[in-house]
Design a protein around this motif. Sequence first.
Motif, short mmCIF file in Angstrom:
data_model
loop_
_atom_site.label_atom_id
_atom_site.label_comp_id
_atom_site.label_asym_id
_atom_site.label_seq_id
_atom_site.Cartn_x
_atom_site.Cartn_y
_atom_site.Cartn_z
N PHE A 50 0.85 -1.19 0.00
CA PHE A 50 0.00 0.00 0.00
C PHE A 50 0.88 1.24 0.00
N MET A 51 0.28 2.37 -0.33
CA MET A 51 0.90 3.68 -0.15
C MET A 51 -0.16 4.64 0.36
N TRP A 52 0.20 5.36 1.43
CA TRP A 52 -0.72 6.32 2.05
C TRP A 52 -0.08 7.70 2.11
N LEU A 53 -0.91 8.73 2.13
CA LEU A 53 -0.54 10.03 2.69
C LEU A 53 -1.16 10.06 4.08
N ALA A 54 -0.37 10.46 5.08
CA ALA A 54 -0.84 10.24 6.45
C ALA A 54 -0.34 11.30 7.41
N GLN A 55 -1.10 11.46 8.49
CA GLN A 55 -0.65 12.19 9.66
C GLN A 55 -0.07 11.21 10.67
N ASN A 56 0.82 11.68 11.52
CA ASN A 56 1.33 10.82 12.59
C ASN A 56 0.23 10.37 13.54
N THR A 57 -0.87 11.12 13.57
CA THR A 57 -1.99 10.77 14.45
C THR A 57 -2.68 9.48 14.03
N GLY A 58 -2.47 9.04 12.78
CA GLY A 58 -3.12 7.83 12.28
C GLY A 58 -4.12 8.08 11.18
N LYS A 59 -4.46 9.33 10.90
CA LYS A 59 -5.35 9.65 9.78
C LYS A 59 -4.58 9.46 8.47
N TYR A 60 -5.23 8.86 7.47
CA TYR A 60 -4.53 8.65 6.21
C TYR A 60 -5.52 8.56 5.06
N VAL A 61 -4.99 8.73 3.85
CA VAL A 61 -5.75 8.45 2.63
C VAL A 61 -4.92 7.50 1.78
N GLU A 62 -5.60 6.61 1.09
CA GLU A 62 -4.96 5.61 0.25
C GLU A 62 -4.55 6.25 -1.08
N CYS A 63 -3.37 5.92 -1.56
CA CYS A 63 -2.91 6.35 -2.87
C CYS A 63 -2.83 5.15 -3.80
N PRO A 64 -3.12 5.32 -5.09
CA PRO A 64 -2.99 4.20 -6.02
C PRO A 64 -1.53 3.85 -6.23
N THR A 65 -1.27 2.58 -6.50
CA THR A 65 0.10 2.13 -6.74
C THR A 65 0.29 1.51 -8.11
N ASP A 66 -0.78 1.37 -8.89
CA ASP A 66 -0.64 0.82 -10.23
C ASP A 66 -0.29 1.95 -11.21
N PHE A 67 0.44 1.61 -12.25
CA PHE A 67 0.94 2.61 -13.18
C PHE A 67 -0.18 3.31 -13.95
N ASP A 68 -1.28 2.62 -14.17
CA ASP A 68 -2.37 3.22 -14.93
C ASP A 68 -3.04 4.37 -14.18
N SER A 69 -2.81 4.46 -12.88
CA SER A 69 -3.47 5.49 -12.07
C SER A 69 -2.58 6.70 -11.82
N TRP A 70 -1.41 6.76 -12.46
CA TRP A 70 -0.50 7.82 -12.06
C TRP A 70 -0.80 9.18 -12.64
N SER A 71 -1.81 9.27 -13.51
CA SER A 71 -2.30 10.59 -13.88
C SER A 71 -2.90 11.28 -12.66
N TYR A 72 -3.24 10.50 -11.65
CA TYR A 72 -3.74 10.98 -10.35
C TYR A 72 -2.79 12.01 -9.74
N TYR A 73 -1.49 11.86 -10.02
CA TYR A 73 -0.49 12.73 -9.40
C TYR A 73 -0.04 13.88 -10.28
N GLU A 74 -0.50 13.93 -11.50
CA GLU A 74 0.00 14.94 -12.42
C GLU A 74 -0.42 16.34 -11.99
N GLN A 75 0.43 17.31 -12.29
CA GLN A 75 0.04 18.70 -12.13
C GLN A 75 -0.84 19.07 -13.31
N LYS A 76 -2.09 19.34 -13.04
CA LYS A 76 -3.03 19.66 -14.10
C LYS A 76 -2.75 21.07 -14.66
#
Length: 239
Positions: free
Chosen positions: A168-194
């Motif tokens: 898995f890959m998350w963006l997270a706070q040390n408090t335990g709050k997190y959101v899931e990030c995709p790890t497959d290559f087809d989803s990497w437009s998710y990270y592009e600067q629009k």
Amino acid sequence: MAFNNIMQLATAQLVKQRAFAAGATVVEWGNQRFRYSEDWLNECEKTSGRTLRKPTQFVWEYFEDLGFSDYLAIDINTELRSIAMHLNFILEDKYNYTTQFDYVTNNGTGEHIFDQRTVFENMHNLCKVGGTMINVLPFAPWFNHCFYSFHPQLFRDIAAANGYTWRFMWLAQNTGKYVECPTDFDSWSYYEQKKPRNPISDLEKHFDALHNREGKTHNVSIVSAYTKTMDKPFQIPFQ
């Protein structure tokens, strides 16, 4: 270093995924101090399906309760079950250290190491084939905390170059709050600067939600976990 809520949860999640066989071994970078909260350990019990002692005083107690058989840390001192080695060097070359482990953790340590190649090459070398590595490292803002902050693409490319299998890959706070990030290559437009800059990317939206939560600002970390699948030398990603 702090073995905080997000590190506790991420490890519990890996246990839930059955990433480790019974009696697995673990090595941590930086001697870790356990941050105890009974309520949070209850959450980790639910995630892992294991009974955890309360209170938990030391990190190795947490690992014992999760089914690990042996615990070690590597630091420049020998506190908290640590052995003294300098992580700016390839450990196999400098110390002839070749022991391998089922779980290798880089929890708030790698950002303080100047030579970043050694960070990821040492992790690779310390990990058994079939073992899992986890990074919990600064994303943003973490002002004046360390030498480096990190981007999700780095972990994507390290995993791709070395044939790792994502957990898995998350963006997270040390408090335990997190959101899931995709790890497959087809989803990497998710990270592009629009372009144009409206709307902002999903990554920025998730960062804003974590950074500004409940009227408070928080540092945000990247949590990346992947499994080593091949007995081959570490490969440097090319960008």
